[in-house]
Design an enzyme around this catalytic site. Structure first.
Site, short mmCIF file in Angstrom:
data_model
loop_
_atom_site.label_atom_id
_atom_site.label_comp_id
_atom_site.label_asym_id
_atom_site.label_seq_id
_atom_site.Cartn_x
_atom_site.Cartn_y
_atom_site.Cartn_z
CB SER A 453 -41.13 -15.96 7.86
OG SER A 453 -40.94 -16.13 9.25
CB CYS A 646 -38.47 -21.28 10.12
SG CYS A 646 -39.80 -20.05 10.08
CG ASP A 691 -38.31 -16.45 11.57
OD1 ASP A 691 -38.98 -16.03 12.53
OD2 ASP A 691 -38.50 -16.09 10.40
CD1 TRP A 693 -45.53 -19.75 15.62
CD2 TRP A 693 -43.98 -19.16 14.11
NE1 TRP A 693 -45.73 -20.52 14.49
CE2 TRP A 693 -44.79 -20.17 13.54
CE3 TRP A 693 -42.94 -18.62 13.35
CZ2 TRP A 693 -44.59 -20.67 12.26
CZ3 TRP A 693 -42.74 -19.12 12.07
CH2 TRP A 693 -43.57 -20.12 11.53
#
Length: 694
Positions: A453, A646, A691, A693
């Site tokens: 990012s 995020c 966002d 992961w």
């Protein structure tokens, strides 16, 4: 002197042109071309001049099975290749793999009944198709989908037999939505699915076992439907490896890690993308942690003059190289040390086999720049390697590991082995001389760019991209090997070099940081930009609530910097709240001074809420602080605030979602189910963005 008539002049001109042509042949015309000159010039491998008609392509090559893939990181492409090999070796199918973006789909209504199509589809982000599957997904799911011959028919795909497998992550709301939706669309259009639509779960860490469990009943169903006979599977190479003694590694036609011909010739040019990186100078780099046991890097990548552009919230892709330590280990255990710099040509033995990198190249260049040698192992690959074991004892052990899921999990997966470490352990260091090099090109993923990012604002600095990255290290109890992040350690080596270390060796991992033929010297890194939907509201007066612990704060550094710049530009900026968490204030509080500066600009419109998890008796995380601020957060949401998360998908993001539902329920006095519907509606309208992961 006799006068030349028109015919004489014409004859002389023709003779002159013929003479010129003869002496310039091979210099200015009829030049023998590098076979990769067009296909790898700017990274458009395999696309130039190839028919987009899949049925025509299958007929030309005598294929009766096509495996389409929609892949973002290479895993779906890898599974497609494995299915193609297995279908060929076990059942005699004439298989080919196909990148979805390289073909048209209007003629799927003409798909022959005696052929079969596989769809191996990864779901990207919040239920989105991968980049190479966007056009296919929009076409097949369109309300007015129109085919070439059976337009208007209710079941235009009545002759299509298909197989489907999806790759997803259960930490996302739209788990495996690609394979589910595509199966639904194909069924609606008359397609006949063979077997169940398989679903692999990366979030649970069971992707490989999910795939293996799905494919056996699928093959049985397909064999029945197409009257296939199973035979003993033997290794049949997809690629031919030919050593080229007439070339050496210094020849300017040999690829030593360059991604395409323009890079090979030192004439890199855009457009820069996932097939063609920009070799960007690193403007500056620094350490962010005050903890000698861990590293967190801040880097400024200079993209001026490249025509690359980004907007706040986008991702930057870094193209890594494998560490010298692991490259040496790999080359040594398969007994290629003496031949590592020998030049080889790699050629597909089938016209549909796409070589994943340009050649001629060298063994060393392939291992260092092209293959994912640091990744974990699949059980299927271990089983495949058994036939090449140095002796029968090792062969029996590999066969057991390849067929017994529990044994594999305990003795291979939990040990954190990469391929070379595994081979070393199994043979006690004895060389594996019988393994064909081609099997590694087929079975290992291509080394993929890693996405980060962007932690800067394009409004503040359009020509420099910031990266914020923790140097990865995974230590598992009982595992003999610590998994070291390939790309973050590569970036750490570059940072050390920039700081004056002449021989950077981060965590014992030396890297060829000057790149092929020293083309990255002067502290450069190959990159490209991937655009994202993770964006600030177009109206800066809208409030925003951001949750980003650790390096999950990266995009929010850009968001807050942009809001501060907008305020300085005289724009009205809404309330901006950031929930940030780390271990200890004096160890890993990222960008502490910058938040203070932004507070000076934004005043009461900026609020930083911190959670230091290891400073008190109880661990406090961002989700706990979010709950404490429930009343304020709810009021902002009622004012149509945008909500952003995020970071870690498996725990943090899921718990933040749960806390948000709970606080809406409590603050608004509505049932939990109603609150969950509100949050779902926020997601659907892009008011709630992630966002995250695994």
């Amino acid at each position: 002197m006799a006068q030349l008539d028109t015919l004489d002049i014409l004859v002389l001109v023709v003779l002159l042109l013929g003479t010129v042509a003869y002496f310039t042949k091979g210099t200015y015309w009829a030049v023998q071309k590098d076979p990769y000159a067009s296909s790898f010039a700017n990274g458009t491998a395999g696309k130039a001049g190839k028919s987009r008609n899949i049925l025509e392509r299958m007929d030309e090559q005598g294929k009766n099975c096509v495996i389409f893939y929609g892949s973002q990181t290479g895993t779906a492409e890898d599974y497609a290749s494995r299915l193609a090999k297995e279908g060929s070796s076990r059942f005699g199918l004439k298989t080919m793999t196909a990148d979805l973006e390289e073909y048209d789909y209007e003629n799927l209504d003409q798909f022959p009944e005696d052929k079969v199509a596989f769809f191996v589809l990864a779901t990207y982000g919040e239920g989105e198709p991968t980049d190479n599957a966007v056009e296919f997904y929009e076409f097949i799911g369109g309300e007015d989908v129109s085919f070439s011959e059976k337009a208007g028919e209710e079941k235009p795909l009545g002759s299509l037999k298909y197989v489907a497998f999806g790759l997803g992550n259960n930490t996302y709301e739209h788990y495996n939505s690609m394979v589910r939706n595509v199966s639904k669309y194909l069924d609606k259009l008359g397609g006949t699915r063979i077997g169940e639509a398989g679903e692999g779960d990366d979030g649970a860490g069971t992707m490989e076992e999910d795939f293996l469990a799905w494919k056996e009943p699928m093959w049985a169903a397909l064999a029945s439907a197409m009257e296939l006979e199973e035979r003993e599977a033997v290794y049949e190479p997809v690629f031919e490896i030919t050593e080229k003694p007439d070339l050496n590694a210094e020849d300017d036609t040999v690829y030593l890690g360059e991604p395409n011909k323009n890079h090979l010739e030192g004439q890199s040019k855009g457009p820069y993308n996932a097939h063609n990186p920009y070799i960007a100078p690193i403007h500056s780099s620094k350490e962010l942690f005050n903890d000698k046991t861990r590293n967190c890097l801040h880097m400024e990548i200079d993209i001026s003059g490249s025509n690359l552009s980004y907007t706040t919230g986008d991702h930057i892709a870094v193209w890594p190289t494998n560490s010298g330590k692991e490259v040496d280990r790999f080359i040594n255990i398969i007994n290629l040390t003496e031949k590592r710099h020998n030049v080889i040509a790699v050629k597909g033995l089938d016209a549909t086999a796409k070589v994943p990198f340009p050649s001629p190249t060298t063994y060393d260049a392939v291992v260092r720049y092209q293959l994912e040698i640091g990744a974990g192992l699949s059980r299927q690959f271990v089983s495949q390697l058994a036939q090449f074991a140095p002796n029968d004892t090792i062969k029996a052990e590999l066969t057991k590991a390849g067929t017994d899921a529990d044994y594999f999990r305990e003795n291979v997966a939990k040990k954190n082995y990469n391929i070379a470490q595994f081979l070393e352990f199994m043979s006690g260091g004895e060389k594996w001389e019988k393994i064909p090099f081609s099997i590694f090109i087929e079975a290992l993923h291509k080394l993929q760019p890693r996405y980060y990012s962007i932690s800067s604002s394009s409004l503040v600095q359009k020509n420099k991209i910031s990266i914020t990255a923790v140097v990865g290290s995974l230590e598992t109890p009982g595992a003999p090997n610590v998994v070291k992040g390939v790309t973050t350690n590569y970036l750490l080596a570059l940072k050390q070099k920039q700081a004056g270390d002449p021989h950077p060796d981060p965590n014992g991992l030396d890297y060829a940081i000057t790149g092929p033929r020293n083309k990255y010297d002067g502290i450069h890194v190959p990159v490209h930009v991937r655009h994202s939907n993770f964006k600030l509201p177009s109206d800066p007066s809208r409030p925003v609530v951001m949750v980003g612990p650790g390096t999950g704060v990266a995009p929010f550094r850009g968001f807050v910097a942009e809001r501060a710049q907008q305020a300085e530009n005289g724009e009205k900026v809404g309330k901006t709240i950031l929930f940030f968490g780390c271990r200890k204030q004096h160890e890993d509080f990222l960008y502490e001074d910058e938040w203070k500066q932004h507070k000076d600009v934004l005043g009461d419109n900026f609020e930083l809420v911190t959670a230091f998890s290891r400073e008190g008796a109880d661990k406090v995380y961002v989700q706990h602080r979010l709950k404490e601020y429930g009343e304020m957060v709810n009021k902002l949401l009622e004012q149509k605030a945008y909500f952003y998360v995020c970071g870690d998908a498996s725990n943090m993001a899921r718990e933040v979602n749960e806390v948000l539902c709970s606080l809406i329920s409590e603050q608004r006095g509505v049932p939990k189910q109603k609150a969950e519907e509100i949050v779902k509606a926020m997601r659907a309208s892009n008011q709630y963005q992630e966002d995250v992961w695994s």
